[in-house]
Scaffold this active site. Structure first.
Site, PDB file in Angstrom:
ATOM      1  N   ASP A  28       0.878  -1.143   0.195  1.00  0.00           N
ATOM      2  CA  ASP A  28      -0.287   0.205   0.382  1.00  0.00           C
ATOM      3  C   ASP A  28       0.934   1.235  -0.099  1.00  0.00           C
ATOM      4  O   ASP A  28       1.748   1.485   0.731  1.00  0.00           O
ATOM      5  CB  ASP A  28      -0.912  -0.139   1.295  1.00  0.00           C
ATOM      6  CG  ASP A  28      -2.083   1.422   1.174  1.00  0.00           C
ATOM      7  OD1 ASP A  28      -2.806   1.043   0.859  1.00  0.00           O
ATOM      8  OD2 ASP A  28      -1.053   2.385   2.342  1.00  0.00           O
TER       9      ASP A  28
ATOM     10  N   TYR B  41     -16.367   1.718   1.834  1.00  0.00           N
ATOM     11  CA  TYR B  41     -17.708   1.381   1.561  1.00  0.00           C
ATOM     12  C   TYR B  41     -18.246  -0.032   0.733  1.00  0.00           C
ATOM     13  O   TYR B  41     -17.788  -1.077   1.161  1.00  0.00           O
ATOM     14  CB  TYR B  41     -17.298   2.222  -0.647  1.00  0.00           C
ATOM     15  CG  TYR B  41     -16.519   1.526  -1.132  1.00  0.00           C
ATOM     16  CD1 TYR B  41     -16.926   0.545  -2.137  1.00  0.00           C
ATOM     17  CD2 TYR B  41     -15.289   1.515  -0.674  1.00  0.00           C
ATOM     18  CE1 TYR B  41     -16.120  -0.365  -2.857  1.00  0.00           C
ATOM     19  CE2 TYR B  41     -14.642   0.771  -2.452  1.00  0.00           C
ATOM     20  CZ  TYR B  41     -14.961   0.109  -3.072  1.00  0.00           C
ATOM     21  OH  TYR B  41     -13.573  -1.164  -3.393  1.00  0.00           O
TER      22      TYR B  41
ATOM     23  N   ARG C  48     -16.115  -2.871   1.996  1.00  0.00           N
ATOM     24  CA  ARG C  48     -14.884  -2.253   1.970  1.00  0.00           C
ATOM     25  C   ARG C  48     -13.963  -1.529   2.893  1.00  0.00           C
ATOM     26  O   ARG C  48     -14.519  -1.112   3.557  1.00  0.00           O
ATOM     27  CB  ARG C  48     -14.388  -2.105   0.459  1.00  0.00           C
ATOM     28  CG  ARG C  48     -12.678  -2.264   0.178  1.00  0.00           C
ATOM     29  CD  ARG C  48     -12.588  -1.416  -0.760  1.00  0.00           C
ATOM     30  NE  ARG C  48     -10.742  -0.838  -0.889  1.00  0.00           N
ATOM     31  CZ  ARG C  48      -9.895  -1.205  -0.628  1.00  0.00           C
ATOM     32  NH1 ARG C  48     -10.344  -2.971  -1.283  1.00  0.00           N
ATOM     33  NH2 ARG C  48      -8.771  -0.843  -0.393  1.00  0.00           N
ATOM     34  N   CYS C  49     -13.396  -2.479   3.237  1.00  0.00           N
ATOM     35  CA  CYS C  49     -12.181  -1.720   5.134  1.00  0.00           C
ATOM     36  C   CYS C  49     -10.998  -1.154   4.613  1.00  0.00           C
ATOM     37  O   CYS C  49     -10.479  -2.032   3.671  1.00  0.00           O
ATOM     38  CB  CYS C  49     -12.387  -2.857   6.034  1.00  0.00           C
ATOM     39  SG  CYS C  49     -14.742  -3.449   6.425  1.00  0.00           S
TER      40      CYS C  49
ATOM     41  N   ASP D  99       3.165  11.572  -5.393  1.00  0.00           N
ATOM     42  CA  ASP D  99       1.867  11.256  -5.508  1.00  0.00           C
ATOM     43  C   ASP D  99       1.589  11.998  -3.990  1.00  0.00           C
ATOM     44  O   ASP D  99       1.715  12.696  -3.121  1.00  0.00           O
ATOM     45  CB  ASP D  99       1.138   9.976  -5.150  1.00  0.00           C
ATOM     46  CG  ASP D  99       1.969   9.012  -6.534  1.00  0.00           C
ATOM     47  OD1 ASP D  99       2.103   9.934  -7.295  1.00  0.00           O
ATOM     48  OD2 ASP D  99       2.597   7.957  -6.065  1.00  0.00           O
TER      49      ASP D  99
ATOM     50  N   HIS E  81       1.799  13.297  -8.723  1.00  0.00           N
ATOM     51  CA  HIS E  81       0.139  12.676  -9.080  1.00  0.00           C
ATOM     52  C   HIS E  81      -1.320  12.999  -8.270  1.00  0.00           C
ATOM     53  O   HIS E  81      -1.386  13.175  -6.723  1.00  0.00           O
ATOM     54  CB  HIS E  81       1.053  11.315  -9.561  1.00  0.00           C
ATOM     55  CG  HIS E  81      -0.755  10.722 -10.187  1.00  0.00           C
ATOM     56  ND1 HIS E  81      -1.423  10.520 -10.323  1.00  0.00           N
ATOM     57  CD2 HIS E  81      -1.704   9.567  -8.979  1.00  0.00           C
ATOM     58  CE1 HIS E  81      -2.819   9.511 -11.247  1.00  0.00           C
ATOM     59  NE2 HIS E  81      -2.792   9.562 -10.027  1.00  0.00           N
TER      60      HIS E  81
ATOM     61  N   HIS F 289      -9.273   1.992 -14.170  1.00  0.00           N
ATOM     62  CA  HIS F 289     -10.919   1.448 -13.589  1.00  0.00           C
ATOM     63  C   HIS F 289     -11.507  -0.233 -13.835  1.00  0.00           C
ATOM     64  O   HIS F 289     -12.224  -0.362 -13.252  1.00  0.00           O
ATOM     65  CB  HIS F 289     -11.556   2.065 -11.763  1.00  0.00           C
ATOM     66  CG  HIS F 289     -10.546   2.804 -11.637  1.00  0.00           C
ATOM     67  ND1 HIS F 289     -10.076   4.023 -12.183  1.00  0.00           N
ATOM     68  CD2 HIS F 289      -9.754   3.476  -9.996  1.00  0.00           C
ATOM     69  CE1 HIS F 289      -9.281   5.130 -11.410  1.00  0.00           C
ATOM     70  NE2 HIS F 289      -9.392   4.120 -10.070  1.00  0.00           N
TER      71      HIS F 289
ATOM     72  N   CYS G  79      -3.943   6.805 -13.536  1.00  0.00           N
ATOM     73  CA  CYS G  79      -3.624   6.549 -12.531  1.00  0.00           C
ATOM     74  C   CYS G  79      -2.701   5.009 -12.443  1.00  0.00           C
ATOM     75  O   CYS G  79      -2.676   5.090 -13.652  1.00  0.00           O
ATOM     76  CB  CYS G  79      -4.975   6.169 -11.099  1.00  0.00           C
ATOM     77  SG  CYS G  79      -4.602   6.103  -9.581  1.00  0.00           S
TER      78      CYS G  79
HETATM   79  N1  GLN Z   1       1.891   6.181  -8.176  1.00  0.00           N
HETATM   80  C1  GLN Z   1       0.225   5.687  -6.996  1.00  0.00           C
HETATM   81  C2  GLN Z   1      -0.025   4.166  -8.006  1.00  0.00           C
HETATM   82  O1  GLN Z   1       0.031   4.103  -9.056  1.00  0.00           O
HETATM   83  C3  GLN Z   1      -0.537   6.656  -7.214  1.00  0.00           C
HETATM   84  C4  GLN Z   1      -1.662   5.273  -6.341  1.00  0.00           C
HETATM   85  C5  GLN Z   1      -3.003   6.450  -6.567  1.00  0.00           C
HETATM   86  O2  GLN Z   1      -3.317   7.286  -7.125  1.00  0.00           O
HETATM   87  N2  GLN Z   1      -4.114   6.235  -5.668  1.00  0.00           N
HETATM   88  O3  GLN Z   1      -0.136   3.212  -7.928  1.00  0.00           O
HETATM   89 ZN    ZN Z   2      -3.941   8.163  -8.998  1.00  0.00          ZN
END
Ligand code: GLN
Ligand code: ZN
Length: 768
Positions: free
Chosen positions: A503, A526, A529-530, A613, A655, A708, A740
């Site tokens: 993580d 949600y 999910r925890c 990030d 990001h 996603h 992402c």
């Molecule tokens: N560097 C992270 C990844 O690529 C960024 C994840 C995020 O923005 N939540 O997983």
């Molecule tokens: Zn992201």
């Protein structure tokens, strides 16, 4: 007599029993009957536990199989058309929450409905299902209302509970208007909704309820005049619904502030205010409360995991009692305990010294009852009050918390430490010279597919089946695979893939002093999910470099520039339980200093590009707009502190994702990253035009496709998107990347998608 109460209890169970049960039901391993029976047992267990702890007003209706706002939608018939052909009951319910796909079978057509929209519950990490309203919608109370059923269920056990519902005004404000309804004022639906609420209250009264908790969290937010003025009429009607019912209107998460008059003039039996987030409002509320209202004091933090300083909280209770009398005071957590982990009982690995500072939901209940008892029967809780003050003392004075080196560095931060050596145009030149990247340079956001093998490898070292060396060499091979993969595809700036990270916050927490981890501190995010946020208990210190070896290894494999990947200070802060003994800003700056050191070490190791990030920067925004400025000041400062200590030629990326950034644009600009890659999966032209309006001049990589979904975006599709982008942004500023990290994707679809992405960039270099 001062009563103790609770506003809501975590549903998931001591060992996430509810999650496991529901997921087994989804997987077809458990019948509906078994699901409902198992859920009932969990509910009953929680009521009994609250009773044991001595809570007088125990909530019911706070339990949910998916989300309590979704439950409310079902109760009042707010079911969008596209779900109405499904089987009523659980099929419809879960389809609204998470979508439903079923192949056609004999006699039945195939089903393919998406989930409803999900949104963050105020400034928590809980997400609710957004109700969708039609113009002129009529609300009808369901024949079987969940909150009534659960009240009766508890009553049968001899537990007299206080049912909880979300208030009608907050319910409407939480929702959105259906697309096909055009824009209309949601509050115009109040008359019909209020009459359905009236019927619900009557049913609760008939069932034997005496108190009902009505949550109106919007009273802690900035409200329009129209919304403000709607409260009085609504609660006049609701309070007349039944003469045997007493209503408690609950606010939480912020100060009631300019809505205090609205709250204190409501014709209801009691009001609840959050005195953890806004302790200063006690005086105002005591002054303004009307002579018949009872005051519920939110004194035990429902949002964090520290023991309450009971002596200090008791001062507030006593103040309220001396003004109002004991009969008009209730003690409570600041908000529902939904946002706390279940109990510290399961924690076997946290050192006893630190464990003694913590209090999860079960322990918080006891704190509430001690506070209530301390007024009427101080003797009975004397020992517990003493033990509490010992723990509080021990934590405040523990050498574990304070690190003089860190304190010293914090004191010696200078204004230069927030500034890069040169402005962007000069940095850009040095970076172009050093990196020699083409126009429309391609990169990814950091992570690559975290396959079963990667997760398995982690569990093997954890269990001791693998030595650290075996694990390290496995990670090295993953990195090499990822580097070759990117070279083959033809990406310009490469990443190592983040396979060593479980993580993005936990990984850094594990490598920093001042963090501790729970085994079982799960909090609802949600549905089922925890998340298990790490705990920041002390000064943050980096004992040694955290990522340098891995990134250096990745760079050694290729001639292409390698991008070092770090998580920013605000995201570490937002996704952790944070210490409450110093301002959040100080903790953010400590994190920033640790990351700054890492950035500088990466630079020294020859890494030319570094990404920090900050996906969570917007989540930290206070609920009240007048507090935004101050937050954004220190949040952006923390990012700058972490990122600016490098040469002009070192390229800093950041990001961001998950949210709408238009309203914080000036702050994004002030972060002054050389490159920002940003989620733009809804192809949001509003976001892009914000870059234009605010004349953003640094490099920008608006995500060309949504990661996603396993769907592979076509070249044409991404070309069209890039076409929109270059209409709004100068094309020499545009980078080409997904929106992402690719962690949740598979390799096959990733390869196809990135090949298309590179093709799009190559074509663009010719075309523009
Ligand atoms: N560097 C992270 C990844 O690529 C960024 C994840 C995020 O923005 N939540 O997983
Ligand atoms: Zn992201």
């Amino acid at each position: 007599m001062v009563y103790s109460s609770n506003l809501g209890f975590p549903r998931v169970g001591a060992n996430r029993e509810l999650k496991k049960l529901i997921e087994s039901y989804w997987a077809g391993k458990v019948t509906q009957e078994a699901l409902l029976q198992g859920a009932k047992e969990i509910r009953v267990g929680h009521w009994k536990l609250q009773q044991e702890k001595g809570i007088d007003h125990i909530p019911s209706g706070d339990f949910s199989l998916y989300d309590h706002i979704l439950d409310n939608s079902i109760t009042f018939g707010v079911i969008p058309q596209k779900y109405q052909h499904l089987a009523p009951g659980l099929e419809t319910y879960f389809a609204m929450g998470r979508g439903l796909q079923k192949p056609a079978v004999e006699g039945a057509a195939k089903i393919d409905v998406p989930a409803m929209e999900m949104k963050k519950w105020f400034d928590t990490n809980y997400h609710y299902i957004v109700p969708e309203f039609q113009k002129g919608q009529q609300f009808t109370l369901a024949k079987s209302a969940k909150v009534v059923n659960e009240f009766l269920e508890a009553k049968e056990l001899g537990i007299h509970t206080r049912p909880v519902i979300v208030g009608p005004i907050s319910y409407l404000l939480l929702g959105k208007t259906a697309k096909d309804s055009g824009d209309f004022d949601k509050l115009s639906l109040l008359p019909s909704l209020v009459s359905a609420y009236e019927q619900l209250l009557q049913r609760l009264a008939e069932a034997g309820a005496t108190w009902v908790q009505v949550d109106e969290p919007f009273l802690s937010l900035d409200l329009t005049e129209q919304a403000k003025s709607s409260f009085k009429g609504v609660y006049e009607t609701l309070s007349k619904a039944s003469s045997s019912l007493k209503l408690l209107v609950a606010t939480y998460f912020s100060q009631v502030g300019d809505n205090t008059d609205v709250l204190t003039s409501l014709p209801v039996a009691a009001i609840h205010v959050d005195l953890v987030r806004a302790p200063q409002q006690l005086d105002t509320v005591l002054e303004k409360i009307n002579s018949t209202q009872i005051l519920s004091l939110g004194l035990v933090n429902g949002r964090n995991i520290w023991k309450t300083n009971l002596a200090k909280a008791l001062e507030s209770v006593q103040k309220a009692v001396s003004k109002l009398g004991g009969d008009r005071v209730i003690v409570a957590p600041s908000c529902s305990l939904l946002h706390s982990p279940h109990s510290i009982e399961g924690e076997k690995k946290i050192e006893p010294e630190i464990l003694d500072w913590l209090s999860f939901a079960v322990e918080k209940l006891r704190e509430v009852t001690i506070l209530a008892k301390a007024v009427d029967d101080a003797g009975s809780v004397k020992a517990e009050l003493e033990a509490n003050s010992k723990s509080i003392q021990a934590r405040a004075t523990s050498p574990r918390i304070h690190n003089p080196v860190v304190q010293d560095r914090l004191k010696n931060i200078t204004p230069e430490m927030f500034k890069r050596n040169s402005p962007f145009p000069e940095r850009r030149q040095s970076q172009e010279k050093k990196l020699g990247l083409p126009k429309f340079a391609t990169t990814t956001v950091g992570s690559f597919p975290q396959t079963k093998e990667v997760r398995l490898a982690r569990s093997k070292v954890r269990k001791g089946d693998w030595s650290q060396e075996e694990y390290d060499s496995f990670i090295k091979s993953e990195i090499e695979k990822t580097v070759r993969f990117q070279e083959d595809i033809g990406l310009d700036v490469l990443v190592h893939g983040e396979s060593e990270r479980n993580d993005m916050v936990e990984y850094f927490g594990e490598n920093l002093d001042g963090y501790v981890f729970t085994q079982n501190g799960w909090v609802a995010s949600y549905g089922t999910r925890c998340v298990k946020p790490p705990i920041i208990f002390g000064d943050i210190h980096r004992p040694k470099p955290m990522t340098v070896d891995v990134i250096k290894y990745a760079q050694s494999l290729t001639q292409k520039p390698m991008k070092g990947m770090l998580t920013g200070p605000i995201t570490c802060l937002q996704w952790s339980f944070v210490r409450d003994d110093q301002p959040r800003q100080d903790t953010a700056f400590q994190l920033a200093l640790a990351i700054r050191d890492e950035v500088q070490d990466l630079e020294k190791a020859g890494i030319p590009v570094i990404q920090i990030d900050e996906p969570a920067i917007r989540e930290g925004l206070p609920l009240r707009q007048n507090e935004w400025k101050q937050y954004l000041q220190w949040a952006v400062d923390a990012f700058l502190l972490s990122s600016v200590g490098v040469e002009d030629s070192t390229q800093i990326h950041t990001h961001m994702c998950y949210s709408d950034f238009n309203d914080i644009f000036p702050s994004i600009k002030r972060m002054d990253a050389d490159v920002i890659t940003i989620e733009n999966s809804k192809s949001d032209l509003k976001l892009l035009s914000a870059f234009e309006t605010h004349s953003y001049t640094n490099w920008i990589g608006p995500g060309l496709y949504d990661i996603h979904s396993p769907r592979v975006p076509s070249v044409e599709e991404m070309e069209a998107r890039l076409g929109d982008i270059v209409k709004l942004l100068p094309n020499e500023l545009v980078w080409v990347n997904p929106d992402c990290g690719l962690k949740t994707r598979g390799w096959v679809e990733t390869e196809a998608a990135l090949k298309n992405l590179v093709a799009v960039a190559r074509a663009a270099r010719k075309q523009y």
